[in-house]
Design an enzyme around this catalytic site. Structure first.
Site, PDB file in Angstrom:
ATOM      1  N   CYS A 114      -1.433   5.762   9.239  1.00 29.25           N
ATOM      2  CA  CYS A 114      -1.728   4.462   8.625  1.00 29.25           C
ATOM      3  C   CYS A 114      -2.871   4.670   7.648  1.00 29.25           C
ATOM      4  CB  CYS A 114      -2.059   3.420   9.696  1.00 29.25           C
ATOM      5  SG  CYS A 114      -3.438   3.894  10.757  1.00 29.25           S
ATOM      6  N   ARG A 164       0.844  -1.198   0.000  1.00 26.22           N
ATOM      7  CA  ARG A 164       0.000   0.000   0.000  1.00 26.22           C
ATOM      8  C   ARG A 164       0.882   1.253   0.000  1.00 26.22           C
ATOM      9  NH1 ARG A 164      -4.656  -0.063   4.362  1.00 26.22           N
ATOM     10  NH2 ARG A 164      -5.370   1.658   3.056  1.00 26.22           N
TER      11      ARG A 164
END
Length: 277
Positions: A234, A176
């Site tokens: 995050c 990611r």
């Protein structure tokens, strides 16, 4: 033990002296926590719903997928859990602290000074042979007074500027960060200047946190100056709390960007891809 973690052995000795919170939750199955809790939990534990009690409704374009709840609502929830002034709080989950860390960070940010996470999560408790109980625990209402501000937070603008003054850590999975996959948010990649530091690297093979020296060594190997400011983000501000917990266990402070990638990627902000900051 550190002042942010507690072992299963110590918890067993202090079970009647703490307010115990079960924070089982995963993004893949957010509704599975309560049934698992009802089937079996550490005796005396009260269930906490991360999605509804440790976050405000999702507002990706403005606040991210898991905005911090208003402190008044958190205080109402915490009192319902039985959190009381001067009484220690212990939180746990069944995912190596990935969900429990959110409760730890949020309560600490709101002024609860003694909050610890069960090291090794629920499996550490059961592996040691300690019992579980079924059903729901209804706590005696607490009296805690909460106010945000005890821990540092970053806005999106502050996160953008952070790499110029310290290290901004991205706690998501490497793919990611690199922009190779993005299963949830509208754009793939990372905040320019951020360093990839997946939260899964905070734990050992048993699911417990690395020792403080190993934690410090891990981040130093990533090029982090532990004496300079550290910020963490995050996907939505949940997993980042796990990295802040790991750093705290090693005596290193850090700041949370609560909006995280879910906020950043929904706004007109630059995006970097690849394995370099």
């Amino acid at each position: 033990m550190s002042d942010v973690l507690i072992s299963a052995a110590e918890l067993a000795e202090r079970l009647g002296e703490v307010t115990l919170l079960d924070v089982r939750w995963t993004l893949a199955d957010p509704d599975a926590g309560r049934p698992a809790y009802l089937a079996g939990h550490i005796p005396g534990a009260v269930f906490v719903d991360l999605h509804h009690e440790l976050a405000d409704p999702s507002q990706p374009a403005t606040e991210g997928r898991h905005p911090l709840p208003p402190v008044e609502r958190l205080q109402e929830s915490a009192r319902a859990w039985g959190v009381r002034t001067g009484r220690p709080v212990v939180v746990y989950d069944d995912s190596s602290g990935m969900a429990a860390a959110r409760a730890w960070w949020l309560l600490r940010h709101a002024g609860v000074s003694d909050v610890r996470v069960l090291d090794g999560a629920l499996s550490a408790w059961t592996t040691a042979g300690h019992p579980l109980e079924a059903g729901e625990v209804r706590a005696e209402p607490g009296d805690i007074e909460l106010a945000y501000g005890a821990l540092p937070v970053l806005t999106a603008d502050q996160a953008a500027a952070f790499p110029r003054v310290g290290t901004l850590l991205d706690a998501r999975a490497p793919e990611r960060y690199r922009g190779e996959a993005e299963p949830i948010d509208p754009r793939a990649g990372h905040i320019p200047g951020a360093v990839s530091a997946p939260a899964t690297g905070n734990i050992d093979a048993s699911g417990g946190f690395l020792e403080p020296g190993s934690i410090r060594a891990r981040f130093q190997e990533l090029g982090v100056d532990l004496s300079a400011p550290i910020g963490v983000y995050c996907g939505s501000g949940v997993t980042a709390a796990h990295t802040l917990l790991a750093l705290a266990a090693a005596g290193v402070p850090g700041a949370l960007y609560p909006g995280s990638w879910s906020q950043w990627s929904n706004q007109d902000r630059p995006v970097a891809t690849g394995d370099q900051p």
